[in-house]
Design a protein around this motif. Structure first.
Motif, PDB file in Angstrom:
ATOM      1  N   VAL A 114       0.775  -1.118  -0.044  1.00 41.71           N
ATOM      2  CA  VAL A 114      -0.081  -0.053   0.037  1.00 41.71           C
ATOM      3  C   VAL A 114       0.857   1.449   0.055  1.00 41.71           C
ATOM      4  O   VAL A 114       0.735   2.195  -0.741  1.00 41.71           O
ATOM      5  CB  VAL A 114      -0.787   0.037   0.967  1.00 41.71           C
ATOM      6  CG1 VAL A 114      -1.782   1.318   1.476  1.00 41.71           C
ATOM      7  CG2 VAL A 114      -1.912  -1.185   1.112  1.00 41.71           C
ATOM      8  N   ASP A 115       2.027   1.059   0.745  1.00 42.81           N
ATOM      9  CA  ASP A 115       2.878   2.382   0.689  1.00 42.81           C
ATOM     10  C   ASP A 115       3.374   2.685  -0.460  1.00 42.81           C
ATOM     11  O   ASP A 115       3.627   3.746  -0.766  1.00 42.81           O
ATOM     12  CB  ASP A 115       3.798   2.093   1.761  1.00 42.81           C
ATOM     13  CG  ASP A 115       3.402   2.173   3.339  1.00 42.81           C
ATOM     14  OD1 ASP A 115       2.370   2.723   3.462  1.00 42.81           O
ATOM     15  OD2 ASP A 115       4.128   1.698   4.250  1.00 42.81           O
ATOM     16  N   GLU A 116       3.971   1.544  -1.121  1.00 43.16           N
ATOM     17  CA  GLU A 116       4.710   1.617  -2.765  1.00 43.16           C
ATOM     18  C   GLU A 116       3.537   2.311  -3.446  1.00 43.16           C
ATOM     19  O   GLU A 116       3.910   3.042  -4.292  1.00 43.16           O
ATOM     20  CB  GLU A 116       5.015   0.211  -2.824  1.00 43.16           C
ATOM     21  CG  GLU A 116       6.489  -0.326  -2.175  1.00 43.16           C
ATOM     22  CD  GLU A 116       6.685  -1.528  -2.612  1.00 43.16           C
ATOM     23  OE1 GLU A 116       5.990  -2.370  -2.999  1.00 43.16           O
ATOM     24  OE2 GLU A 116       7.960  -1.771  -2.497  1.00 43.16           O
ATOM     25  N   ALA A 117       2.371   1.904  -3.446  1.00 42.07           N
ATOM     26  CA  ALA A 117       1.506   2.100  -4.724  1.00 42.07           C
ATOM     27  C   ALA A 117       1.129   3.765  -4.103  1.00 42.07           C
ATOM     28  O   ALA A 117       0.866   4.561  -5.151  1.00 42.07           O
ATOM     29  CB  ALA A 117       0.229   1.376  -4.062  1.00 42.07           C
ATOM     30  N   SER A 118       0.737   4.036  -2.942  1.00 46.82           N
ATOM     31  CA  SER A 118       0.767   5.626  -2.746  1.00 46.82           C
ATOM     32  C   SER A 118       1.613   6.442  -3.006  1.00 46.82           C
ATOM     33  O   SER A 118       1.724   7.625  -3.567  1.00 46.82           O
ATOM     34  CB  SER A 118       0.186   5.915  -1.314  1.00 46.82           C
ATOM     35  OG  SER A 118       0.252   4.753  -0.436  1.00 46.82           O
ATOM     36  N   SER A 119       3.143   5.800  -2.818  1.00 45.99           N
ATOM     37  CA  SER A 119       4.177   6.855  -3.066  1.00 45.99           C
ATOM     38  C   SER A 119       4.315   6.828  -4.773  1.00 45.99           C
ATOM     39  O   SER A 119       4.613   7.800  -5.036  1.00 45.99           O
ATOM     40  CB  SER A 119       5.355   5.977  -2.775  1.00 45.99           C
ATOM     41  OG  SER A 119       6.856   6.413  -2.993  1.00 45.99           O
ATOM     42  N   THR A 120       4.026   5.707  -5.558  1.00 45.48           N
ATOM     43  CA  THR A 120       3.998   5.847  -6.876  1.00 45.48           C
ATOM     44  C   THR A 120       2.861   6.699  -7.489  1.00 45.48           C
ATOM     45  O   THR A 120       3.123   7.532  -8.371  1.00 45.48           O
ATOM     46  CB  THR A 120       3.724   4.395  -7.508  1.00 45.48           C
ATOM     47  OG1 THR A 120       4.748   3.461  -7.088  1.00 45.48           O
ATOM     48  CG2 THR A 120       3.754   4.431  -8.879  1.00 45.48           C
ATOM     49  N   GLU A 121       1.656   7.071  -6.796  1.00 44.36           N
ATOM     50  CA  GLU A 121       0.613   7.854  -7.068  1.00 44.36           C
ATOM     51  C   GLU A 121       0.945   9.231  -6.955  1.00 44.36           C
ATOM     52  O   GLU A 121       0.830  10.067  -7.786  1.00 44.36           O
ATOM     53  CB  GLU A 121      -0.769   7.430  -6.387  1.00 44.36           C
ATOM     54  CG  GLU A 121      -1.395   6.195  -6.909  1.00 44.36           C
ATOM     55  CD  GLU A 121      -2.630   5.818  -5.844  1.00 44.36           C
ATOM     56  OE1 GLU A 121      -3.173   6.813  -5.279  1.00 44.36           O
ATOM     57  OE2 GLU A 121      -2.985   4.575  -6.211  1.00 44.36           O
ATOM     58  N   LEU A 150       3.548  10.062  -9.402  1.00 53.11           N
ATOM     59  CA  LEU A 150       3.095  10.195 -10.788  1.00 53.11           C
ATOM     60  C   LEU A 150       2.183  11.627 -10.949  1.00 53.11           C
ATOM     61  O   LEU A 150       2.379  12.427 -11.699  1.00 53.11           O
ATOM     62  CB  LEU A 150       1.740   9.296 -11.140  1.00 53.11           C
ATOM     63  CG  LEU A 150       2.549   7.811 -11.763  1.00 53.11           C
ATOM     64  CD1 LEU A 150       1.319   6.941 -11.737  1.00 53.11           C
ATOM     65  CD2 LEU A 150       2.862   8.219 -12.931  1.00 53.11           C
ATOM     66  N   GLY A 151       1.439  11.947  -9.805  1.00 53.19           N
ATOM     67  CA  GLY A 151       0.828  13.318  -9.559  1.00 53.19           C
ATOM     68  C   GLY A 151       1.713  14.353  -9.771  1.00 53.19           C
ATOM     69  O   GLY A 151       1.696  15.448 -10.275  1.00 53.19           O
ATOM     70  N   HIS A 152       2.801  14.226  -9.282  1.00 56.83           N
ATOM     71  CA  HIS A 152       3.978  15.192  -9.181  1.00 56.83           C
ATOM     72  C   HIS A 152       4.468  15.489 -10.593  1.00 56.83           C
ATOM     73  O   HIS A 152       4.677  16.598 -11.314  1.00 56.83           O
ATOM     74  CB  HIS A 152       5.121  15.127  -8.328  1.00 56.83           C
ATOM     75  CG  HIS A 152       6.236  15.798  -8.617  1.00 56.83           C
ATOM     76  ND1 HIS A 152       6.238  17.222  -7.760  1.00 56.83           N
ATOM     77  CD2 HIS A 152       7.623  15.646  -8.763  1.00 56.83           C
ATOM     78  CE1 HIS A 152       7.282  17.630  -8.132  1.00 56.83           C
ATOM     79  NE2 HIS A 152       8.158  17.027  -8.563  1.00 56.83           N
ATOM     80  N   MET A 153       4.754  14.259 -11.542  1.00 52.12           N
ATOM     81  CA  MET A 153       5.320  14.162 -12.702  1.00 52.12           C
ATOM     82  C   MET A 153       4.193  14.966 -13.668  1.00 52.12           C
ATOM     83  O   MET A 153       4.416  15.706 -14.358  1.00 52.12           O
ATOM     84  CB  MET A 153       5.702  12.813 -13.244  1.00 52.12           C
ATOM     85  CG  MET A 153       6.902  12.492 -12.617  1.00 52.12           C
ATOM     86  SD  MET A 153       7.437  10.999 -13.180  1.00 52.12           S
ATOM     87  CE  MET A 153       6.350   9.744 -12.611  1.00 52.12           C
ATOM     88  N   PHE A 154       2.702  14.721 -13.434  1.00 48.57           N
ATOM     89  CA  PHE A 154       1.750  15.277 -14.150  1.00 48.57           C
ATOM     90  C   PHE A 154       1.695  16.629 -13.944  1.00 48.57           C
ATOM     91  O   PHE A 154       1.449  17.608 -14.951  1.00 48.57           O
ATOM     92  CB  PHE A 154       0.305  14.527 -13.755  1.00 48.57           C
ATOM     93  CG  PHE A 154       0.135  13.194 -14.571  1.00 48.57           C
ATOM     94  CD1 PHE A 154       0.395  12.978 -15.849  1.00 48.57           C
ATOM     95  CD2 PHE A 154      -0.053  12.125 -13.766  1.00 48.57           C
ATOM     96  CE1 PHE A 154       0.102  11.994 -16.477  1.00 48.57           C
ATOM     97  CE2 PHE A 154      -0.222  10.991 -14.468  1.00 48.57           C
ATOM     98  CZ  PHE A 154      -0.103  10.696 -15.967  1.00 48.57           C
TER      99      PHE A 154
END
Length: 97
Positions: free
Chosen positions: A13-20, A23-27
């Motif tokens: 769950v931590d890795e998924a939220s970190s990835t999200e 991604l949000g930062h990159m967008f």
């Protein structure tokens, strides 16, 4: 059959939220770059239109044509898409009659 949560390929769950979040930062970065690109294209189009009007008034059409070819050459490193982009920029910058 038992699956371990720390198995390769299974995100926690931590890795998924970190990835999200990443991604949000990159967008967000893309949106900011798009805004900058749009502003620069508008400035370029306005300047190009002013140059076109001045070249026409001075009968300097050969110089203007040579510069258009230089624009195409500058974008050549991007391949076919670069040529299309250069053509679009040239069209946007042409004087409106």
């Amino acid at each position: 059959m038992t699956v371990q949560l720390d198995s390769p390929g299974i995100a926690s769950v931590d890795e998924a939220s970190s990835t999200e979040a990443e991604l949000g930062h990159m967008f967000d970065q893309l949106k900011a770059l798009d805004a900058q690109i749009l502003e620069v294209i508008k400035r370029r189009s306005e300047l190009s239109q002013r140059i076109g009007a001045a070249a026409e008034a001075a009968a300097a059409t050969r110089e203007a044509q040579a510069e258009e070819m230089a624009v195409l050459n500058r974008f050549q490193e991007l391949g076919a898409d670069g040529s299309a982009l250069a053509m679009t920029l040239l069209r946007l910058g042409r004087t409106r009659a």
